[in-house]
Write a protein that holds these residues in place. Structure first.
Motif, PDB file in Angstrom:
ATOM      1  N   ARG A 128       0.817  -1.219   0.000  1.00 10.33           N
ATOM      2  CA  ARG A 128       0.000   0.000   0.000  1.00 10.33           C
ATOM      3  C   ARG A 128       0.850   1.268   0.000  1.00 10.33           C
ATOM      4  NH1 ARG A 128      -3.274  -3.019   3.766  1.00 10.33           N
ATOM      5  NH2 ARG A 128      -2.454  -1.790   5.516  1.00 10.33           N
ATOM      6  N   ARG A 151      -7.547   0.777  -4.987  1.00 11.09           N
ATOM      7  CA  ARG A 151      -7.298   2.047  -4.301  1.00 11.09           C
ATOM      8  C   ARG A 151      -8.322   3.078  -4.756  1.00 11.09           C
ATOM      9  NH1 ARG A 151      -2.342   4.168  -2.101  1.00 11.09           N
ATOM     10  NH2 ARG A 151      -1.132   2.637  -3.280  1.00 11.09           N
ATOM     11  N   ASN A 155      -7.536   7.307  -1.029  1.00 10.32           N
ATOM     12  CA  ASN A 155      -6.444   6.407  -0.640  1.00 10.32           C
ATOM     13  C   ASN A 155      -6.910   5.227   0.204  1.00 10.32           C
ATOM     14  OD1 ASN A 155      -3.744   6.101  -1.397  1.00 10.32           O
ATOM     15  ND2 ASN A 155      -3.025   6.648   0.649  1.00 10.32           N
ATOM     16  N   TRP A 157      -8.911   1.506   0.457  1.00 11.73           N
ATOM     17  CA  TRP A 157      -8.931   0.349  -0.442  1.00 11.73           C
ATOM     18  C   TRP A 157     -10.294  -0.315  -0.375  1.00 11.73           C
ATOM     19  CZ3 TRP A 157      -4.986  -1.161  -3.708  1.00 11.73           C
ATOM     20  CH2 TRP A 157      -3.800  -0.422  -3.586  1.00 11.73           C
TER      21      TRP A 157
END
Length: 197
Positions: A128, A151, A155, A157
C-alpha cells in the motif's frame, strides 16, 4: 544470558547477495528469507493469469511479469517477488541492473497456506506504500475465489470478492476483464477444498 544478534542486511547487501544466488529470497525488515516452492495448482494459476493479462494488454504501454521480476517498496525496504505484476508506462528501476522495479499498477498473489496470512496482512501493508499501485489481487488455490482490492481517490482500499467460475475479474484502470474460468483453467476443485459451508 545475552541474545544472539540478528543479522540486519541493507538493501544494497541484499541485492548483491540475491544477484549472485541460485535461489530467490526476499528482504523484509532487514532480514533475508528464502522463498518456498509452489504447488502445481499455484503454478497453473500464475501461468493462466500471465497469459490472460499478456493477451489483453497486447499493443498497450503495459508489461506483465510473472514471479521472477523483483519488486522494491522503497518506503519500507521490502524486496520481494510477487506472483505477477503489471507496469504501465516506463518501468522505474532501483539501479542500473534493471531487475528490480518500484512502480507497478497491479500486483497479484496466489494464496498458499504457508503465506496467506502474510500476503493479506504485512505484505499488503508494504504494498500500500507504493504510490503507483491501483490494484492488489489475491487468488485462492482452494476454490474459485478472487479478492480485488482497489485504491480509491481518498487512498482507502475497496474490496470486491469474486466467487465462482462464472464471475469476472474487472480491472477498469487497465481496461481488462478476465473470467475466473480462464484463471482457473485445468484446476480441479473438490467440495472439501472450499473453506465455506
Amino acid at each position: 544470558m545475552s541474545a544472539v544478534p540478528i543479522p540486519q542486511f541493507t538493501p544494497e547487501e541484499y541485492l548483491a547477495l540475491e544477484r549472485a544466488a541460485d535461489h530467490r529470497s526476499e528482504l523484509v525488515n532487514g532480514e533475508i528469507y528464502a522463498m518456498a516452492g509452489v504447488s502445481r495448482e499455484h503454478s497453473l494459476i500464475v501461468t493462466n493469469l500471465g497469459s490472460a493479462l499478456h493477451t489483453r494488454l497486447r499493443g498497450r504501454p503495459c508489461e506483465t511479469h510473472l514471479t521472477d521480476l523483483r519488486l522494491s517498496v522503497p518506503d519500507t525496504h521490502l524486496y520481494t517477488y510477487p506472483d505477477a505484476l503489471v507496469i504501465c508506462d516506463e518501468p522505474h528501476f532501483v539501479d542500473e541492473q534493471f531487475d528490480t522495479v518500484t512502480n507497478p499498477i497491479a500486483l497479484f498473489e496466489v494464496l498458499s497456506p504457508s503465506t496467506e496470512a502474510y500476503d493479506r496482512g504485512a505484505k499488503f501493508a508494504h504494498y500500500r506504500r507504493l504510490p503507483s499501485l491501483k490494484y492488489y489481487i489475491l487468488l485462492s488455490q482452494a476454490e474459485p475465489l478472487v479478492e480485488r482490492y482497489e485504491r480509491q481517490e481518498n487512498n482507502d482500499w475497496l474490496l470486491t470478492e469474486l466467487r465462482g467460475l462464472d464471475a469476472t475479474l474487472d480491472l477498469p484502470a487497465l481496461q481488462v476483464s478476465i473470467p475466473l474460468s480462464d484463471l482457473y483453467e485445468r484446476i480441479v476443485f473438490t467440495e472439501s477444498d472450499s473453506s465455506l459451508p
